[in-house]
Motif scaffolding. Structure first.
Motif, PDB file in Angstrom:
ATOM      1  N   GLU A   1       0.865  -1.166   0.000  1.00 45.24           N
ATOM      2  CA  GLU A   1       0.000   0.000   0.000  1.00 45.24           C
ATOM      3  C   GLU A   1       0.907   1.222   0.000  1.00 45.24           C
ATOM      4  OE1 GLU A   1      -3.397   2.288   2.636  1.00 45.24           O
ATOM      5  OE2 GLU A   1      -2.696   0.316   3.288  1.00 45.24           O
ATOM      6  N   VAL A   2       0.786   2.016  -1.046  1.00 46.52           N
ATOM      7  CA  VAL A   2       1.585   3.238  -1.149  1.00 46.52           C
ATOM      8  C   VAL A   2       0.836   4.316  -0.381  1.00 46.52           C
ATOM      9  CG1 VAL A   2       2.640   4.916  -2.686  1.00 46.52           C
ATOM     10  CG2 VAL A   2       2.503   2.512  -3.364  1.00 46.52           C
ATOM     11  N   LYS A   3       1.386   4.685   0.765  1.00 48.40           N
ATOM     12  CA  LYS A   3       0.749   5.668   1.633  1.00 48.40           C
ATOM     13  C   LYS A   3       1.078   7.091   1.190  1.00 48.40           C
ATOM     14  CE  LYS A   3      -0.312   2.717   5.173  1.00 48.40           C
ATOM     15  NZ  LYS A   3      -1.651   2.528   5.659  1.00 48.40           N
ATOM     16  N   GLU A   4       2.283   7.275   0.695  1.00 50.39           N
ATOM     17  CA  GLU A   4       2.749   8.592   0.257  1.00 50.39           C
ATOM     18  C   GLU A   4       3.805   8.362  -0.804  1.00 50.39           C
ATOM     19  OE1 GLU A   4       4.155  12.759   2.405  1.00 50.39           O
ATOM     20  OE2 GLU A   4       4.127  10.912   3.558  1.00 50.39           O
TER      21      GLU A   4
ATOM     22  N   THR B   1      12.002  16.890  -5.123  1.00 48.69           N
ATOM     23  CA  THR B   1      12.931  17.266  -4.073  1.00 48.69           C
ATOM     24  C   THR B   1      12.143  17.720  -2.847  1.00 48.69           C
ATOM     25  OG1 THR B   1      14.582  17.871  -5.725  1.00 48.69           O
ATOM     26  CG2 THR B   1      14.890  18.748  -3.514  1.00 48.69           C
ATOM     27  N   ASP B   2      12.491  17.161  -1.696  1.00 47.10           N
ATOM     28  CA  ASP B   2      11.843  17.377  -0.404  1.00 47.10           C
ATOM     29  C   ASP B   2      10.500  16.654  -0.259  1.00 47.10           C
ATOM     30  OD1 ASP B   2      13.941  18.950   0.615  1.00 47.10           O
ATOM     31  OD2 ASP B   2      13.085  20.749  -0.316  1.00 47.10           O
ATOM     32  N   GLY B   3      10.082  15.901  -1.283  1.00 46.70           N
ATOM     33  CA  GLY B   3       8.866  15.102  -1.175  1.00 46.70           C
ATOM     34  C   GLY B   3       9.112  13.887  -0.286  1.00 46.70           C
ATOM     35  N   LYS B   4       8.046  13.310   0.196  1.00 46.85           N
ATOM     36  CA  LYS B   4       8.128  12.149   1.089  1.00 46.85           C
ATOM     37  C   LYS B   4       7.601  10.910   0.374  1.00 46.85           C
ATOM     38  CE  LYS B   4       9.190  14.666   4.765  1.00 46.85           C
ATOM     39  NZ  LYS B   4      10.506  14.660   5.307  1.00 46.85           N
ATOM     40  N   TRP B   5       8.073   9.763   0.832  1.00 45.42           N
ATOM     41  CA  TRP B   5       7.522   8.492   0.357  1.00 45.42           C
ATOM     42  C   TRP B   5       7.339   7.559   1.542  1.00 45.42           C
ATOM     43  CZ3 TRP B   5      10.199   3.800   0.673  1.00 45.42           C
ATOM     44  CH2 TRP B   5      11.555   3.885   0.972  1.00 45.42           C
ATOM     45  N   ARG B   6       6.325   6.702   1.449  1.00 44.81           N
ATOM     46  CA  ARG B   6       6.012   5.765   2.522  1.00 44.81           C
ATOM     47  C   ARG B   6       5.223   4.605   1.910  1.00 44.81           C
ATOM     48  NH1 ARG B   6       6.343   6.926   7.570  1.00 44.81           N
ATOM     49  NH2 ARG B   6       5.305   5.696   9.156  1.00 44.81           N
TER      50      ARG B   6
ATOM     51  N   THR C   1      12.688  10.467   2.401  1.00 47.07           N
ATOM     52  CA  THR C   1      12.536  11.802   1.831  1.00 47.07           C
ATOM     53  C   THR C   1      13.354  11.864   0.547  1.00 47.07           C
ATOM     54  OG1 THR C   1      12.325  12.754   4.039  1.00 47.07           O
ATOM     55  CG2 THR C   1      12.923  14.270   2.259  1.00 47.07           C
ATOM     56  N   TYR C   2      12.812  12.501  -0.464  1.00 47.38           N
ATOM     57  CA  TYR C   2      13.564  12.715  -1.702  1.00 47.38           C
ATOM     58  C   TYR C   2      14.491  13.914  -1.504  1.00 47.38           C
ATOM     59  CZ  TYR C   2      10.510   9.332  -3.774  1.00 47.38           C
ATOM     60  OH  TYR C   2       9.849   8.173  -4.036  1.00 47.38           O
TER      61      TYR C   2
ATOM     62  N   ARG D   1      17.542  10.788  -5.658  1.00 42.34           N
ATOM     63  CA  ARG D   1      18.353  10.574  -4.450  1.00 42.34           C
ATOM     64  C   ARG D   1      17.405  10.683  -3.268  1.00 42.34           C
ATOM     65  NH1 ARG D   1      22.390  13.715  -0.995  1.00 42.34           N
ATOM     66  NH2 ARG D   1      23.933  12.130  -0.514  1.00 42.34           N
ATOM     67  N   ASN D   2      17.373   9.635  -2.441  1.00 46.70           N
ATOM     68  CA  ASN D   2      16.433   9.629  -1.323  1.00 46.70           C
ATOM     69  C   ASN D   2      17.033   8.969  -0.092  1.00 46.70           C
ATOM     70  OD1 ASN D   2      15.642   7.216  -3.321  1.00 46.70           O
ATOM     71  ND2 ASN D   2      15.316   6.506  -1.230  1.00 46.70           N
ATOM     72  N   THR D   3      16.477   9.349   1.062  1.00 40.96           N
ATOM     73  CA  THR D   3      16.801   8.626   2.285  1.00 40.96           C
ATOM     74  C   THR D   3      15.931   7.376   2.302  1.00 40.96           C
ATOM     75  OG1 THR D   3      15.166   9.813   3.608  1.00 40.96           O
ATOM     76  CG2 THR D   3      17.427  10.712   3.551  1.00 40.96           C
ATOM     77  N   PHE D   4      16.313   6.429   3.142  1.00 40.39           N
ATOM     78  CA  PHE D   4      15.620   5.140   3.204  1.00 40.39           C
ATOM     79  C   PHE D   4      15.632   4.653   4.644  1.00 40.39           C
ATOM     80  CE2 PHE D   4      15.416   0.574   3.215  1.00 40.39           C
ATOM     81  CZ  PHE D   4      14.523   0.257   2.207  1.00 40.39           C
ATOM     82  N   ALA D   5      14.464   4.254   5.134  1.00 41.31           N
ATOM     83  CA  ALA D   5      14.379   3.718   6.491  1.00 41.31           C
ATOM     84  C   ALA D   5      13.252   2.694   6.551  1.00 41.31           C
ATOM     85  CB  ALA D   5      14.132   4.839   7.497  1.00 41.31           C
ATOM     86  N   ILE D   6      13.315   1.860   7.576  1.00 41.99           N
ATOM     87  CA  ILE D   6      12.246   0.905   7.859  1.00 41.99           C
ATOM     88  C   ILE D   6      11.771   1.203   9.275  1.00 41.99           C
ATOM     89  CG2 ILE D   6      11.592  -1.517   8.070  1.00 41.99           C
ATOM     90  CD1 ILE D   6      13.966  -2.142   6.165  1.00 41.99           C
ATOM     91  N   GLU D   7      10.482   1.510   9.390  1.00 41.40           N
ATOM     92  CA  GLU D   7       9.912   1.871  10.686  1.00 41.40           C
ATOM     93  C   GLU D   7      10.148   0.760  11.708  1.00 41.40           C
ATOM     94  OE1 GLU D   7       5.446   2.490  11.377  1.00 41.40           O
ATOM     95  OE2 GLU D   7       6.204   4.430  10.649  1.00 41.40           O
ATOM     96  N   GLY D   8      10.648   1.156  12.880  1.00 39.40           N
ATOM     97  CA  GLY D   8      10.887   0.210  13.958  1.00 39.40           C
ATOM     98  C   GLY D   8      12.237  -0.477  13.896  1.00 39.40           C
TER      99      GLY D   8
END
Length: 167
Positions: free
Chosen positions: A55-58, A63-68, A84-85, A95-102
């Motif tokens: 499910e694409v939440k965001e 640039t400066d956009g978010k993804w989730r 964040t882009y 170019r984006n940051t990347f994380a996994i919640e938790g």
């Protein structure tokens, strides 16, 4: 998708002296189509990860956009990937940051760069994932990330074939 072989796998490089994962691949499609598959929400929901429960939440590719993205794993657990882009150059670079919640929080030292270049009707793609240290990189590799990335690219190819056929 359980097969461990792929028709057009990523070439993967894990430099011994740098906390990087570098993957490259060629898509048999023009850059316009590859960019569309990479940046449009309805496409990423299909190809993200090796499983089909996303499910694409965001997904604000600028640039400066978010993804989730929320991905449901085969065992029913849900992983939330987000970032964040940092830079978007249309049809050339993401170019984006990347994380996994938790698991870890968004950290600008943990980022990815996606380069796209068209030559002779094919799109040459290279991604570089930059980690804070080699141990962090190796921990991600141990999760089966490479297999999952290859499985995702098979799905990108499926979308590209449909788009090339006008479907």
């Amino acid at each position: 998708m359980n097969d461990q072989t792929f028709p057009n796998p990523f070439k993967t490089d894990l430099p011994a002296d740098a906390p990087l994962i570098i993957m490259s691949r060629v898509f048999d499609a023009p850059l316009d189509l590859v960019w569309k598959v990479w940046t449009e929400k309805q496409h990423i929901a299909y190809w993200w990860g090796p499983y089909d429960a996303n499910e694409v939440k965001e997904y604000d590719v600028r640039t400066d956009g978010k993804w989730r993205i929320a991905s449901t794993m085969p065992d029913g657990s849900i992983l939330i990937f987000y970032g964040t882009y940092l830079a978007v150059a249309p049809k050339g670079l993401i170019r984006n940051t990347f994380a996994i919640e938790g698991m870890h929080e968004e950290d600008p030292r943990f980022y990815e760069e996606h380069h796209f270049d068209e030559r002779d009707g094919k799109t040459y793609y290279r991604s570089t994932s930059n980690f804070p240290d080699i141990a962090s990189r190796d921990a991600i590799v141990e999760t089966g990330m490479e297999w999952g990335a290859n499985a995702s690219m098979v799905k990108v190819d499926e979308i590209l074939e449909r788009l090339k056929a006008g479907k």
